[in-house]
Design an enzyme around this catalytic site. Structure first.
Site, PDB file in Angstrom:
ATOM      1  N   VAL A  74       0.849  -1.193   0.000  1.00 33.09           N
ATOM      2  CA  VAL A  74       0.000   0.000   0.000  1.00 33.09           C
ATOM      3  C   VAL A  74       0.881   1.237   0.000  1.00 33.09           C
ATOM      4  O   VAL A  74       1.811   1.347   0.799  1.00 33.09           O
ATOM      5  CB  VAL A  74      -0.929  -0.001   1.246  1.00 33.09           C
ATOM      6  N   ALA A 119       4.514   3.928   2.959  1.00 33.57           N
ATOM      7  CA  ALA A 119       4.070   2.663   2.349  1.00 33.57           C
ATOM      8  C   ALA A 119       4.226   1.534   3.359  1.00 33.57           C
ATOM      9  O   ALA A 119       4.890   1.689   4.391  1.00 33.57           O
ATOM     10  CB  ALA A 119       4.903   2.356   1.113  1.00 33.57           C
ATOM     11  N   LYS A 120       3.628   0.428   3.069  1.00 33.69           N
ATOM     12  CA  LYS A 120       3.876  -0.804   3.831  1.00 33.69           C
ATOM     13  C   LYS A 120       3.417  -1.963   2.983  1.00 33.69           C
ATOM     14  O   LYS A 120       2.574  -1.800   2.098  1.00 33.69           O
ATOM     15  CB  LYS A 120       3.078  -0.796   5.141  1.00 33.69           C
ATOM     16  N   GLY A 121       3.954  -3.116   3.269  1.00 29.92           N
ATOM     17  CA  GLY A 121       3.524  -4.293   2.531  1.00 29.92           C
ATOM     18  C   GLY A 121       3.866  -5.533   3.304  1.00 29.92           C
ATOM     19  O   GLY A 121       4.529  -5.471   4.347  1.00 29.92           O
ATOM     20  N   ASP A 160      10.888  -5.218   8.165  1.00 26.38           N
ATOM     21  CA  ASP A 160       9.934  -4.983   9.253  1.00 26.38           C
ATOM     22  C   ASP A 160       9.846  -6.310  10.009  1.00 26.38           C
ATOM     23  O   ASP A 160      10.798  -7.096   9.952  1.00 26.38           O
ATOM     24  CB  ASP A 160       8.585  -4.523   8.661  1.00 26.38           C
TER      25      ASP A 160
END
Ligand code: GLU
Length: 430
Positions: A74, A119-121, A160
């Site tokens: 995202v 962002a992150k995923g 992460d």
């Protein structure tokens, strides 16, 4: 502006009594927007991620069978620069969780004033169920699926929860193979041998430590007189315990997913790290009392550091927290309502988007070094990190004092404010 605020169609209004990270993130944004009188149009834009990708990640298991997981990426906002944020491997890593973590990245990058969006995923996987070879195939397939989304000018992933240097190397390699040449700037947190930055590995822990030092200074407490409890013994919590111990703090409690340890006179984090390397968990370490993760949160200490997952301090346990300071090393460990309870009880809460921003700050340094192909010493990295952490802490603290805000409200005010200003400066396309 409360009455003018419109929740975009198709979206659930945030309910602060719920504990999901997305509800917490939205409630925090809405509160900041109201406090700062944010223009309603910008507020509406910021409530929704800019673009989102949900992908299927099929890969071959070692026994020849096929496994399929869901992956996400995202981009919450890219107005101030390329999207930036980690990749998480965790069974709970669904779409809503990714959205929340991406939104927090946007504010985090803005609070420390680095030119990135958020962002992150991740992949909804329990990595403990897989061999390293299976994880490599899964990672390379996930990277291939999100390939059109990422790039040094577009979106730069990083480690992460449950992802590490080696996983970043696989992503960098998968991307580079597709380009036909090496692109080190496509990910950060990769090994130094392929363009990683010195000091990136310990950067989040180091940043939390600098934030704690700034907090103690403002509260008039000496480093050597405080006791600390740390929930979570991953990349951040494990090294942080050692750093704080070396700085003179008394680390009284430590835990990992399996359970925790307590010793009023202070634990030896280095010995616990050694035990964990051999036994796979901090549990079973001799010379300390066993405690549960829930008990760790309620330990009598000066500084409590949740460094594991989201939503561990909720309305159910917020009135039992006994620390004077709670410093969020994890993303989103305190729900919106629980945060109010802590603040009303006079507990000084240092929010995630400030406290744990050291990781992405050194990621920014890594990206700068990669695109310039010119590398810094570890000392340079740590010194610049300290400067940014101290400057950001002071700005948040001073704003909180000046406007009578909590540290979280002030951090959001600054972060959301910088992003909003960028939107207003650029104007609405077309
Ligand atoms: N995963 C880290 C965070 O949540 C670091 C992200 C990055 O370096 O891009 O802040």
């Amino acid at each position: 502006m409360g009455d003018e605020k419109k929740i975009p169609e198709g979206q659930t209004p945030p309910d602060a009594s719920h504990d999901s990270p997305w509800e917490t993130a939205l409630a925090q944004l809405d509160e900041a927007a109201e406090l700062m009188g944010l223009a309603p149009g910008v507020h509406e834009i910021l409530r929704v991620p800019k673009r989102s990708l949900i992908v299927s990640v099929p890969f071959r298991m070692d026994d020849g069978s096929t496994r399929v997981y869901q992956g996400t990426r995202v981009h919450h906002n890219v107005t101030r620069g390329p999207a930036k944020g980690g990749i998480r491997y965790h069974p709970d890593m669904g779409f809503d969780e990714t959205k929340a973590l991406a939104m927090w990245m946007t504010w985090k990058c803005a609070v420390v004033d680095i030119p990135f969006g958020g962002a992150k995923g991740g992949v909804a996987v329990d990595p403990r169920e897989h061999t390293r070879a299976e994880l490599e195939r899964m990672t390379r397939r996930y990277a291939s699926e999100i390939l059109p989304f990422i790039g040094p000018e577009r979106d730069i992933p990083a480690p992460d929860m449950n992802t590490d240097e080696e996983i970043m190397a696989w992503i960098m390699d998968t991307y580079s193979q597709n380009q036909g040449y090496s692109v080190p700037g496509v990910v950060t947190g990769k090994p130094v041998s392929i363009g990683g930055s010195k000091g990136r590995g310990g950067a989040t822990s180091r940043g939390v430590m600098y934030t704690i030092f700034s907090t103690l200074k403002r509260l008039g407490l000496g480093i050597e007189e405080v006791s600390v409890a740390i929930q979570g013994h991953g990349k951040v919590g494990g090294f942080l315990g050692q750093l704080l111990h070396d700085a003179g703090c008394r680390v009284v409690a430590i835990s990992d997913v399996g359970g925790g340890l307590y010793k009023e006179r202070g634990l030896d984090p280095e010995a616990i790290n050694r035990h964990k390397r051999e036994a796979g968990s901090v549990v079973g370490y001799p010379g300390a009392d066993p405690i549960t993760n829930e008990e760790l949160l309620q330990v009598d200490c000066d500084v409590l550091i949740p460094a594991a997952i989201e939503s561990v301090i909720t309305v159910k346990n917020a009135d039992r927290i006994r620390a004077r300071v709670v410093c969020e090393a994890a993303n989103g460990p305190i729900t919106f309502e629980a945060d109010r309870i802590l603040v009303d009880r006079g507990i000084f809460v240092v929010p995630d988007i400030l406290a744990n921003s050291g990781g992405v700050t050194v990621s920014y340094f890594e990206w700068v070094q990669d695109i310039q192909a010119y590398f810094w010493t570890e000392e340079e990295v740590n010194d610049r990190l300290r400067l940014i952490m101290e400057r950001s802490f002071d700005a948040v603290y001073d704003l909180a004092e000046a406007k009578g805000l909590t540290m979280r409200q002030a951090a959001h005010w600054i972060g959301v404010g910088r992003v909003a200003e960028a939107h207003l400066t650029r104007g609405l396309f077309p």
